[in-house]
Motif scaffolding. Sequence first.
Motif, PDB file in Angstrom:
ATOM      1  N   ALA A 141       0.835  -1.205   0.000  1.00  0.00           N
ATOM      2  CA  ALA A 141       0.000   0.000   0.000  1.00  0.00           C
ATOM      3  C   ALA A 141       0.872   1.258   0.000  1.00  0.00           C
ATOM      4  CB  ALA A 141      -0.922  -0.006   1.213  1.00  0.00           C
ATOM      5  N   LEU A 142       1.952   1.228   0.777  1.00  0.00           N
ATOM      6  CA  LEU A 142       2.845   2.387   0.814  1.00  0.00           C
ATOM      7  C   LEU A 142       3.461   2.633  -0.559  1.00  0.00           C
ATOM      8  CD1 LEU A 142       4.690   1.872   4.226  1.00  0.00           C
ATOM      9  CD2 LEU A 142       2.971   3.585   3.679  1.00  0.00           C
ATOM     10  N   ALA A 143       3.783   1.536  -1.265  1.00  0.00           N
ATOM     11  CA  ALA A 143       4.373   1.696  -2.597  1.00  0.00           C
ATOM     12  C   ALA A 143       3.419   2.473  -3.494  1.00  0.00           C
ATOM     13  CB  ALA A 143       4.693   0.326  -3.191  1.00  0.00           C
ATOM     14  N   VAL A 144       2.135   2.114  -3.433  1.00  0.00           N
ATOM     15  CA  VAL A 144       1.145   2.836  -4.238  1.00  0.00           C
ATOM     16  C   VAL A 144       1.095   4.304  -3.827  1.00  0.00           C
ATOM     17  CG1 VAL A 144      -1.311   3.016  -4.766  1.00  0.00           C
ATOM     18  CG2 VAL A 144      -0.227   0.766  -4.643  1.00  0.00           C
ATOM     19  N   LEU A 170       1.722  13.284   2.797  1.00  0.00           N
ATOM     20  CA  LEU A 170       1.543  11.883   2.416  1.00  0.00           C
ATOM     21  C   LEU A 170       2.876  11.247   2.036  1.00  0.00           C
ATOM     22  CD1 LEU A 170      -0.183   9.432   1.837  1.00  0.00           C
ATOM     23  CD2 LEU A 170      -0.721  10.377  -0.419  1.00  0.00           C
ATOM     24  N   HIS A 171       3.658  11.939   1.214  1.00  0.00           N
ATOM     25  CA  HIS A 171       4.955  11.392   0.794  1.00  0.00           C
ATOM     26  C   HIS A 171       5.861  11.211   2.016  1.00  0.00           C
ATOM     27  CE1 HIS A 171       7.088  10.353  -2.897  1.00  0.00           C
ATOM     28  NE2 HIS A 171       8.201  10.885  -2.425  1.00  0.00           N
ATOM     29  N   ASP A 172       5.868  12.226   2.889  1.00  0.00           N
ATOM     30  CA  ASP A 172       6.685  12.146   4.102  1.00  0.00           C
ATOM     31  C   ASP A 172       6.168  11.072   5.047  1.00  0.00           C
ATOM     32  OD1 ASP A 172       7.919  14.270   3.011  1.00  0.00           O
ATOM     33  OD2 ASP A 172       7.365  15.714   4.558  1.00  0.00           O
TER      34      ASP A 172
ATOM     35  N   VAL B  27      -7.235   5.440   2.414  1.00  0.00           N
ATOM     36  CA  VAL B  27      -6.998   6.451   3.458  1.00  0.00           C
ATOM     37  C   VAL B  27      -5.840   7.348   3.038  1.00  0.00           C
ATOM     38  CG1 VAL B  27      -6.207   6.769   5.824  1.00  0.00           C
ATOM     39  CG2 VAL B  27      -7.948   5.056   5.325  1.00  0.00           C
ATOM     40  N   GLY B  28      -4.786   6.728   2.499  1.00  0.00           N
ATOM     41  CA  GLY B  28      -3.617   7.511   2.089  1.00  0.00           C
ATOM     42  C   GLY B  28      -3.959   8.507   1.002  1.00  0.00           C
TER      43      GLY B  28
END
Lengths: 263, 234
Positions: A141-144, A170-172, B27-28
């Motif tokens: 999910a973080l990769a996306v 979000l990026h940070d 959410v992100g």
Amino acid sequence: MASESAPARQILAAPRRVLRFGPTERAFHWIHAAGFTVMTGTGVVMYLPALSARISDRPTLKAIHLTAAVLWVAALVVVPLLGDRRALRAAVRQLETFDADDRRWLLGPGRHRRRGPGWRARIPQGRFNAAEKAHSIVQAALAVLFVVSGVLLWLGERDTAFRLPGTIPLHDGAMFVALVLVAGHVYLSLVHPPTKPAMRGMLTGEVDADWAEAHHPKWDAPPADAPPPGYDAARRSRPGAAPVVAALGVATTAVLVVVLVVL
Amino acid sequence: MSAPLPTPDDAEGRPVGRRAFLGIVGVGVSSLLWGGVATRWLSDASSALPSSLQSVVPGGTGWRIYSVNPPFPTYDPTTWRLTVDGLVERPRTFTMAQLQALPRADQTTDFHCVTGWSVPDVHWAGVRFADLLAAVGVSPAAGAIEFASAEEPYVDSLTLEQARAPDAMLAYEMDHGPISREHGAPARLVVPQMYGYKGVKWVSRITLTAQASDGYWEQRGYDRDAYVGGSNGV
């Protein structure tokens, strides 16, 4: 099941091994690891003014960061296309599936069971334990989110209309969460004695069979037959490795072209 | 919920992982909209952090405060003077009262940092360079203005043409109050068409020169003509 045939111990000299990761899965992992390392390194230097002032070459850092990003995404697309998709699908299915044991492992043993020290070790796990599953889901999910916010940052440099209030947070935020997870991941693979043997699996594809039976008893692990030096291992890895190498080559060339045009 | 069966581990259980994945992504992505507000109230907590850490977390209203030589310079109204010299006809120093006696300009502009964050609708009040320069007289040889910060060695420069942009100013008010210490008290450069690193804070000396020269970040690889949307790799 491996655990049922466990007692048979044929050769004393060579430890029995089981196959945990094929070449495609390993390529997928190491592309992700390399991409994360390069982009976090360059990103942190660009992001922390103290480091920016010291290293002081933003154009180069940015070019590396963007090149790594494009390479990383391209490789994540190309490797499944050319590699062993069945193996990847199986891994994804196992990673996203949580059974009752996994839920107990993550959420606690339940009211009627004793917690006690080492309670998790008593909950049988499959090829991936519950934390490995949770970790890879969060990382995916973080990769996306990295890609989404990174593309917005790239667009925001061209048109301020793309500068949304949450892009940088979000990026940070993704970076901070990923850093914590990766720190734990690296600790477990390099330092923590009970989990350290898993590192071999990501390097060579094989893990110690006794370790696998102790830590992943529900995993029906395919044996990695102790091969005559060179022969079996080469045969097993060649069909998977060749497409991966080809993929990396194609991705690198494609990206170099893109980067030379864009930058 | 089936009881544990002696089957391969992928045959039982539910793919809750896919839902978790989509949930985190959802959410992100939604945080693109609320992330700015959330970091704003988180920043109250961050004020308890050491200043070295504060520079990497967002400030009270979306600002991130960078410092190249901490701590921030302090402003003493009794001793503060702005020196304007170089290729001018009448080099002089200004007290804050003298600076504020020059024609006052007001504007509300967006602030863009080269690292990607922006603060919309910042109100500034100060002096246009046309008015400031009229007070000292520009010699014909002058082509650029150098700004030196009290936070040494931070410097930067603008061409005279860039400084005469209708929204460039030497500001002494921000959001309807005196500029705070962290934002460059008592006077800072505001150039909304360029990235924030051109906006020298704690301006203590303004020197007219023949040509623009590289500022602090430009010596470190950043573009001198730092137009938002048209510099630093774009």
